[in-house]
Design a protein around this motif. Structure first.
Motif: not given
Lengths: 297, 298
Positions: B70-96
């Motif tokens: 089963r899911a190890p955290l079936p109902k976390p207090g919060k789920i916070l997701c980071m948006a657009g947080n990769y450099l896309e294999n280094g394509t972006l020179t700096e983070p958004r």
């Protein structure tokens, strides 16, 4: 019935100007936290607790409200679903804007007499958004609009405190700061509210009336909100859906302010505001946002 | 240590190819149910670790492949997701610019479960394979330099995403990300000491056996300490809250009815999911180049 948490998170109900202690009746509930307790009370209200509470209320002598500390009735809701821009702005808009929502952090909740702490970040302004909060009474997943009412346990005053100008259009940055969710003072059961689409919502800052609108101006009405929200997210007892605000009357909240909200029948909630940076904004209605949301510029 | 829920949400620890039931060691932790038990254990983990380890070392387990995970955290207090947080294999020179959103905590599913794609008029549904970070202690206004002290462990997560819903120019993450079953987590919650370098985790995702996403957390834009500093400056994070650290969009592709998805980070096990979509819509199979190019600025 008006349910409260008071003093050291005892559950109580309001009887005239007193609080009747219900903690002896709910000691049987397995509840690691006050939110767990109220969730169970809500889930089993009709089957178990309503009658017991009423019976207790008849015989018990309450403690004067002025002698107790009132806390948020839902101290840490499982989820707070907040409707975005869901009013017709006193009829200025001919139809509702596309339905939309966001989650507000459960950690944002504070109760009566507590303090909204304005963070030291470069927001353009911090606004009060007075809103009607709907408290879910039973699990709602893919609920049709005509069944929505059955899933409503009650109502609370809610202020969706908002930071503007951070992170573009990011609701997390705008809405989820700790203390940005004043709620209460009471959780009022649905039977006390005759028509939730005809409630006057008022908000004052330092006794100056800012917001003064009726829930009849809501764009997407409550049954549709529950239908739509529950088509995406399972809502559970003790979760809250806040219905959005009418932007006509929004204004700044800033250091030293005393803010009060009162929705008809839900009591009056008072919170203070602190900003360690002591920034100053015009202490009045913000016409710019009112006009912009109403499409007047 | 690899913590799991299995069968009727028994709490267990993985030992080789077996799972050892540790319910006995945690029986006095107050809880409402499985939904909050793991979070409450995490909060008190230092007090329980020895008893759990003792039980695991002496106890006999049952084979993992004989149990339902089963899911190890079936109902976390919060789920916070980071948006657009990769450099896309280094394509972006700096983070958004740093950004995040809260995701429906009731959307969690586990290994072997099914993602239900809703009958909404989306342009496409995407998988976003991500590293999930589990908070270990109450975190408010944490400095980046101290951030690792607040991490309990890591888990595989998929930020299932619906595209093309919601008003343009607005934050419409609620409609994009929070549908029922859109938060697969697991199979294990792996404690932090088992992950030698969280900024060099190797993440892979396959659809019907074809590899789609294959990247390292070394490409992350805002690194883990900065992410925790930023997130905890806004909302208090609690034990058992989960941060989805964002995805590298190079390799995203469609999800559609009948797909079999497998995803794993080296050392964290693999999660398997089925996809159900009642309208039987079809999208191009394989990697979605258009989203990859757009995010990478091509």
């Amino acid at each position: 019935m008006k349910l409260v948490f008071f003093n050291d998170n005892k559950l109580g109900l309001i009887k005239d100007n007193t609080v009747v202690d219900l903690s002896g009746l709910v000691g049987e509930i397995n509840a690691p936290t006050p939110q767990d307790l109220i969730n169970t009370v809500i889930s089993e209200f009709d089957s178990r607790y309503r009658a017991r509470f009423l019976l207790e209320s008849e015989s018990a002598t309450g403690i004067p409200i002025k002698d107790v500390n009132i806390h948020a009735p839902l101290p840490k809701p499982g989820q707070i679903v907040a409707m975005a821009a869901n009013y017709l702005e006193n009829g200025a808009l001919s139809e509702p804007r596309p339905i939309n929502a966001f989650f507000k952090s459960p950690e944002s909740v504070i109760g009566n007499g507590e303090t909204v702490v304005i963070p030291p970040v470069p927001a353009t302004i911090f606004h009060h958004e007075a809103e009607l909060g709907i408290v879910i009474g039973k699990v709602a997943e893919n609920v049709p609009a005509d069944q929505a009412e059955k899933h409503i346990f009650g109502y609370v005053n809610f202020i969706d405190v908002s930071a503007r100008g951070l992170g573009g259009v990011s609701f997390y940055w705008g809405k989820s700061w700790d203390t940005f969710g004043p709620m209460g003072p009471y959780l009022v059961t649905a039977d006390e509210i005759e028509d939730d689409q005809n409630l006057q919502v008022k908000l004052w800052v330092n006794n100056q009336l800012r917001q003064d609108y009726n829930t009849s101006d809501m764009g997407h009405k409550i049954p549709r909100i529950i239908e739509w929200a529950s088509s995406i997210v399972r809502l559970e007892p003790g979760d809250i859906v806040i219905c959005g605000t009418n932007h006509q009357g929004l204004g700044a909240v800033q250091d030293g302010d005393s803010v009060e909200i009162e929705t008809e029948g839900l009591g009056k909630l008072q919170v203070s505001v602190r900003d360690n940076l002591k920034r100053a904004w015009p202490a009045s209605v913000d016409k710019e946002i009112g006009d912009r949301v109403a499409g007047r510029n | 240590m690899k913590l799991v829920f299995f069968n009727e949400f028994n709490l267990g620890v993985v030992k080789g190819q077996d799972v050892v039931d540790i319910s006995e060691a945690v029986k006095n932790i107050p809880r409402v149910g499985p939904g909050d038990l793991m979070s409450r254990l995490i909060e008190r983990f230092d007090d329980y670790r020895a008893a759990i380890e003792a039980l695991v070392s002496t106890g006999s387990g049952v084979p993992i492949d004989s149990v339902r995970l089963r899911a190890p955290l079936p109902k976390p207090g919060k789920i916070l997701c980071m948006a657009g947080n990769y450099l896309e294999n280094g394509t972006l020179t700096e983070p958004r610019p740093i950004n995040g959103f809260l995701k429906n905590r009731n959307a969690v599913i586990g290994d072997g479960d099914t993602v239900i794609l809703p009958p909404a008029p989306v342009t496409i549904f995407h998988h976003e394979a991500e590293a999930g970070l589990v908070i270990g202690k109450k975190a408010s206004k944490v400095k980046a330099a101290d951030a690792y002290d607040y991490i309990f462990g890591y888990t595989n997560v998929i930020d299932v995403s619906a595209r093309g819903l919601g008003p343009e120019g607005m934050d419409a993450f609620f409609m994009g990300k929070s549908w029922h079953s859109f938060a697969p987590i697991g199979p294990y919650l792996v404690t932090a000491e088992e992950v030698p370098d969280p900024q060099d985790m190797h993440i892979q995702l396959w659809v019907n056996g074809d590899i789609r996403q294959d990247y390292s957390t070394s490409d992350m834009g805002h690194k883990i300490p900065e992410t925790i500093e930023w997130a905890s400056s806004i909302a208090t994070l609690n034990p058992g809250d989960v941060l989805f650290l964002g995805t590298n969009h190079q390799g995203l592709g469609s999800l559609q009815d009948g797909d079999q998805v497998e995803m794993g980070i080296e050392g964290l096990g693999r999660i398997h999911l089925n996809i159900n979509e009642n309208l039987k819509r079809e999208w191009a199979r394989g990697v979605d180049r258009s989203v990859a190019d757009r995010i990478a600025g091509r």
